[in-house]
Design an enzyme around this catalytic site. Structure first.
Site, PDB file in Angstrom:
ATOM      1  N   SER A  44       0.729  -1.175  -0.289  1.00 23.62           N
ATOM      2  CA  SER A  44      -0.058   0.010  -0.082  1.00 23.62           C
ATOM      3  C   SER A  44       0.874   1.321   0.023  1.00 23.62           C
ATOM      4  O   SER A  44       1.726   1.360  -0.903  1.00 23.62           O
ATOM      5  CB  SER A  44      -0.965  -0.110   1.130  1.00 23.62           C
TER       6      SER A  44
ATOM      7  N   ASP B 203      -2.876   6.334  -3.621  1.00 23.94           N
ATOM      8  CA  ASP B 203      -1.556   5.618  -3.131  1.00 23.94           C
ATOM      9  C   ASP B 203      -1.081   4.682  -3.846  1.00 23.94           C
ATOM     10  O   ASP B 203      -1.562   4.535  -5.189  1.00 23.94           O
ATOM     11  CB  ASP B 203      -1.922   5.177  -1.703  1.00 23.94           C
TER      12      ASP B 203
ATOM     13  N   ASP C  13      -1.101   1.198  -4.415  1.00 23.71           N
ATOM     14  CA  ASP C  13      -1.816   0.171  -4.943  1.00 23.71           C
ATOM     15  C   ASP C  13      -3.260   0.801  -5.310  1.00 23.71           C
ATOM     16  O   ASP C  13      -4.196  -0.191  -5.857  1.00 23.71           O
ATOM     17  CB  ASP C  13      -1.869  -0.976  -4.090  1.00 23.71           C
TER      18      ASP C  13
ATOM     19  N   ASP D  73      -5.927   2.049  -3.580  1.00 21.21           N
ATOM     20  CA  ASP D  73      -7.144   2.144  -3.153  1.00 21.21           C
ATOM     21  C   ASP D  73      -7.472   3.323  -2.025  1.00 21.21           C
ATOM     22  O   ASP D  73      -8.332   3.164  -1.576  1.00 21.21           O
ATOM     23  CB  ASP D  73      -7.193   0.675  -2.316  1.00 21.21           C
TER      24      ASP D  73
END
Length: 960
Positions: A102, A238, A240, A242
């Site tokens: 993340s 961010d 990834d 999400d």
């Protein structure tokens, strides 16, 4: 668990890159897939995707190889946003694994798991960890196919179809690409929705963009882009994809909670779930009919969404870092947007921008409709979870610690411990500290009425945190943590008893603390988690030899697993007074007389953990004054099953025995009587003084038993086996009778934190939801013309016709049918079974052992057939039998067998014969479970026909 290992955080398994070895990744992948199969999921494919950090492709290959070795077909999504991969898998009802850290730096990574029906729940984590603990899988045999797939096209169509091609017409938007997995997709989506796009900042090197605490360089660059191109906003995600970033036309980044609130408003949804870190402007706005506050992490938000779903109507969840979860299908102009209960950045970005267009406002003007509360956040890196938890525990408990950090924190108007320590100051400013679940860092959030003051407050807090001695510097984590003069709290969990009132599920060798609750976790695991939530420096458990090995398994999958554990083994049951005496003596040895002991039975359930922590803090302060503090539970019914505590207006405390029904009704009506919870709080010094005054014989015997104890330390667990002869001199008596009822130093804390001791099947039944007829069912059952019936079935279907107020408990070897008004007599039945010598009071058909387990498949006159499972590295004792011979056939794994002076190894479809009277040993030298079928033949087949000569689990002495 150590800081250099992978473990579950707020979202998936996380850890340093070096911990993601091929072996460990394979163990985690196969544990995840096995867990899904064990819970009835059927699938033959798995989706795997990853983000752009350098370590991700290799870790994804490890996952794919492990999955393919089990025959699963692997679908490779490549680099793609997490929600796009999740949506693809959910639509096809297959699982997914996404390799992503993340927003955390590139030296850490993670595995995020998705079930075929959605994101992994918190309740799934412990079983997966338990399966991982079994060790690495066997050699891989790659069989399943692997092929690439396109998850981006359906992801793009999802939003273009729902909002319509011209939804963002007229907007000029900058897109900060950096190294986001979905940067190019975000450009396509906003272009197709009609916006004019100015992408910038693409990076081949992974950049850790934290949506909660954007670097100043990021916001400065965005402001420059806005000025240069006259942009309406800059957006990004961010790493990834999400969590969203929205920077308005003035160059101000919107908080994730503000984005979430505006998104819910744009979608006309009034029921929301959000963590405690989100702005209080949500309540002040008046926009929402229902708000549920949760700890940090999407699994907690998902659990709250499930609660909201019971109330009907659409519901959404969002986090302070911006992740938005769609809990319900939405419809607009005939287009359907399917529910997606996992974090998503694209929906909130599009929704906020489209809402601004519809309202004819700028993004800043839209945000201004919320009350002016602003949340700012920052982080201090290099804080290990253990150090962070210890610091937060002191911050919550000790005024002097808060004062030392900053005088304004000394006396807050409110302390909220839902997740970390959240302090509401008298001026309505909020300061919130919490340990990150994904990285070794301590986070700080502040909330004020305006940005300027918030920045000053946040800066002051960060400066103060940096100055805390010993808080940072992971390289010093093995050294002693700096302490102040405040007493340490040591949770002492008493784990014993037989749970006779919950027979036939509870047995002597698998008693009540090891019963699974509706969430799949056992009572003792809940107790360990509850203790860990207090952020102690260490904890203690007093138990018996048989339960100790089961307890270690539960400890290793609990939230307490990273804490030092003092495991005290009683050689014989002696009730609670001797156990507490030993605990006090042990605490004096390890910490000192000022250590505060929080005595907790292992078989209680508490539903409101935040309230519980608050009362413990209060009790600890009172205990430090020399009081023995009891936790008095506000009764919700006139129960005859509990002892009562009478509290007088002058503070005096009196103990009352279990009353009859009429007296119990008078107690509840009078308001002065409370249930005695059996939980206590006192310093070790107070305990020793009280025993010396009121029960010196217990103190003397306990001291000798501890002085002569055998001690063994392995990793974080110190195992202390009390001397049997000395401990036998302790009277078997409760702490209430031995000390409490004789002492004049008793204090009481009134509590209402959802306490239950689950002392009967009626109490267990109350944990399950009832249908319209009051019936409750666990397992498979069909009920006809029946009311207020509770059925707990195992492998068999149970049919019930025409019964009222009946409890039916079905296990493979015993069936209980009892009227609801007679559940108290189950103990009488249990006592009769024990007196008759029937094994059904003692063991289940499946019995757990420190080396694994066995299940009795069939038995008759002169024979018994078992399935035996030995864990990797498990080793049975060197033993012999006087009355039986044994024949073993291996069906899985590898067995090393000692027979007399010989040793040999056998594998699948090979067998061994053990003659009566021969010394022998069975062990598992492999990396997967050893499973074999054992056929016993003889004139006596009881479990006590074992003579042990050597045993790594310390069971030789008791068998001599």
């Amino acid at each position: 668990m150590a800081d250099d290992e992978i473990r579950f955080g707020t979202s998936g398994l996380r850890g340093p890159v070096g911990a993601f070895t091929q072996n460990d990744v394979a163990v985690a992948t196969i544990a995840f897939l096995d867990h899904l199969r064990a819970h009835g999921h059927r699938f033959d494919q798995l989706v795997i995707g990853w983000d752009r950090r350098p370590s991700s492709p290799a870790i994804a290959r490890y996952c794919a190889d492990a999955a393919r070795s089990t025959g699963i077909g692997v679908l490779s999504a490549g680099i793609a946003p997490t929600p796009a991969i999740a949506a693809f898998a959910l639509a096809r009802k297959i699982p997914a694994i996404i390799v992503t850290g993340s927003h955390v730096p590139a030296d850490r990574n993670g595995l995020k798991f998705y079930r075929p029906d959605g994101e992994l729940a918190k309740a799934d984590e412990a079983p997966i960890v338990a399966r991982m603990a079994k060790g690495p899988p066997g050699p891989a045999s790659v069989r399943g196919p692997q092929r690439a797939l396109d998850v981006l096209t359906p992801w793009l169509a999802r939003y273009v179809d729902f909002f319509g091609p011209g939804a963002l017409a007229g907007l000029k938007l900058g897109i900060y690409l950096h190294s986001a997995a979905g940067g190019a997709l975000l450009v396509k989506a906003l272009e197709r929705l009609g916006a004019e796009i100015f992408p910038y900042g693409a990076s081949d090197t992974f950049l850790a963009v934290d949506t909660e605490a954007l670097d100043e360089a990021v916001t400065e660059q965005a402001a420059a882009m806005i000025t240069t191109h006259n942009l309406d906003a800059v957006v990004s995600t961010d790493g990834d994809g999400d969590r969203p970033v929205i920077i308005d036309g003035a160059g101000v980044a919107l908080g994730g909670d503000v984005i979430g609130a505006l998104t819910a408003r744009a979608l006309e949804i009034t029921r929301i779930a959000t963590p405690v870190t989100s702005t209080t402007a949500l309540e002040l706005s008046g926009w929402f009919e229902q708000i549920i506050r949760t700890p940090i992490g999407s699994p907690h938000v998902i659990m709250a969404l499930e609660k909201l779903a019971d109330g009907g109507g659409p519901a959404v969840g969002f986090e302070a870092n911006g992740g938005f979860l769609l809990g319900s299908d939405l419809e607009r102009r005939g287009a359907i947007l399917p529910a997606l209960p996992t974090r998503d950045a694209l929906l909130p970005i599009i929704s906020v921008l489209e809402y601004a267009v519809r309202q004819g406002l700028s993004v800043a003007g839209l945000a201004a409709r919320l009350p002016p509360r602003r949340v700012l956040a920052d982080r201090i890196c290099g804080v290990s979870p253990q150090r962070g938890r210890a610091f937060l525990g002191k911050l919550a408990d000790q005024r002097q610690t808060r004062f030392a950090l900053d005088p304004m924190l000394a006396d807050p108007a409110n302390i909220d411990l839902t997740d970390g320590v959240r302090l509401t100051l008298p001026g309505h400013e909020i300061v919130h500290f919490r340990q990150s679940g994904n990285a070794p860092e301590l986070r700080c959030y502040v909330e004020t009425d305006h940005n300027g003051g918030g920045r000053e407050l946040l800066g002051a807090m960060m400066a103060a945190l940096t100055a805390v001695p010993g808080l940072v510097h992971l390289e010093h984590r093995g050294k002693q943590v700096t302490k102040n003069n405040a007493p340490a709290i040591i949770p002492v969990i008493l784990c014993g008893g037989e749970g006779a009132r919950l027979w036939p599920v509870s047995r002597k060798e698998r008693p009540k603390p090891f019963l699974p609750m509706p969430d799949g976790r056992t009572l003792i695991c809940h107790a360990l988690d509850r203790a860990a939530a207090l952020k102690p420096d260490r904890l203690m458990v007093v138990t018996n030899q048989d339960a100790s090995f089961q307890l270690i398994d539960e400890f290793n999958i609990s939230n307490a697993a990273s804490l030092p554990l003092d495991l005290v083994i009683e050689p014989a049951p002696r009730n609670t007074a001797p156990a507490i005496a030993v605990a006090a003596l042990k605490a004096v040895q390890t910490v000192g007389k000022d250590a505060v002991l929080l005595v907790l039975p292992a078989d209680h359930l508490i539903s409101d953990e935040s309230e519980f922590i608050g009362r413990v803090i209060e009790a600890g302060a009172l205990a430090a004054t020399g009081k023995i503090v009891v936790f008095a539970i506000a009764p919700d019914a006139p129960s005859t099953q509990f002892g009562y505590i009478e509290l007088a207006e002058d503070g005096a405390v009196a103990f009352v025995e279990k009353p009859d029904a009429e007296t119990a009704r008078e107690f509840v009506a009078g308001g002065r009587h409370f249930w005695n919870s059996g939980m206590f709080c006192l310093t070790a010094g107070t305990a020793l003084h009280a025993f010396a005054e009121h029960a010196p014989d217990i103190l003397e015997a306990a001291g000798k038993a501890l002085d002569a104890a055998a001690t063994h330390k392995a990793d974080a667990i110190t195992r202390t086996v009390l001397d049997a002869r000395a401990f036998a001199r302790c009277p078997a008596i409760s702490f209430d009778y031995a000390v409490m009822e004789k002492s004049d130093a008793i204090g009481a804390i009134r509590c209402d934190f959802g306490w239950s001791d689950l002392g009967s099947w009626s109490a267990m039944a109350a944990l399950e939801p009832a249908d319209e007829n009051g019936n409750r069912v666990i397992g498979e059952a069909v009920l006809v013309n029946s009311r207020n019936v509770f059925v707990r079935s195992g492998a068999r279907m149970v049919g019930v016709v025409g019964l009222d107020d009946i409890i039916i408990i079905d296990t493979p070897d015993a069936l209980l049918v009892v009227h609801a008004n007679a559940v108290g007599d189950v103990k009488t039945l249990y006592d009769q079974l024990r007196a008759s010598g029937h094994d059904v009071h003692k063991v289940h058909r499946t019995a757990r052992r420190p080396w694994g387990s066995y299940t009795v498949l069939l038995e008759g006159r002169g024979f018994k057939i078992k399935r035996i499972t030995v864990k990797p590295g498990g080793r049975l004792s060197l033993q012999m039998h006087y009355h039986r011979s044994e024949h073993w056939v291996v069906v899985s794994g590898t067995a090393r067998i000692t027979y007399g002076d010989e040793e040999r190894v056998i594998s699948v479809n090979q067998s061994a014969y053990i003659q009566k009277g021969a010394r022998h040993r069975l062990e598992n030298p492999g990396h997967i479970d050893l499973e074999l079928i054992e056929v016993q033949c003889g004139d006596y087949l009881g479990e006590d026909d074992i003579v042990r000569f050597d045993d790594v689990y310390g069971r030789v002495e008791e068998q001599k």
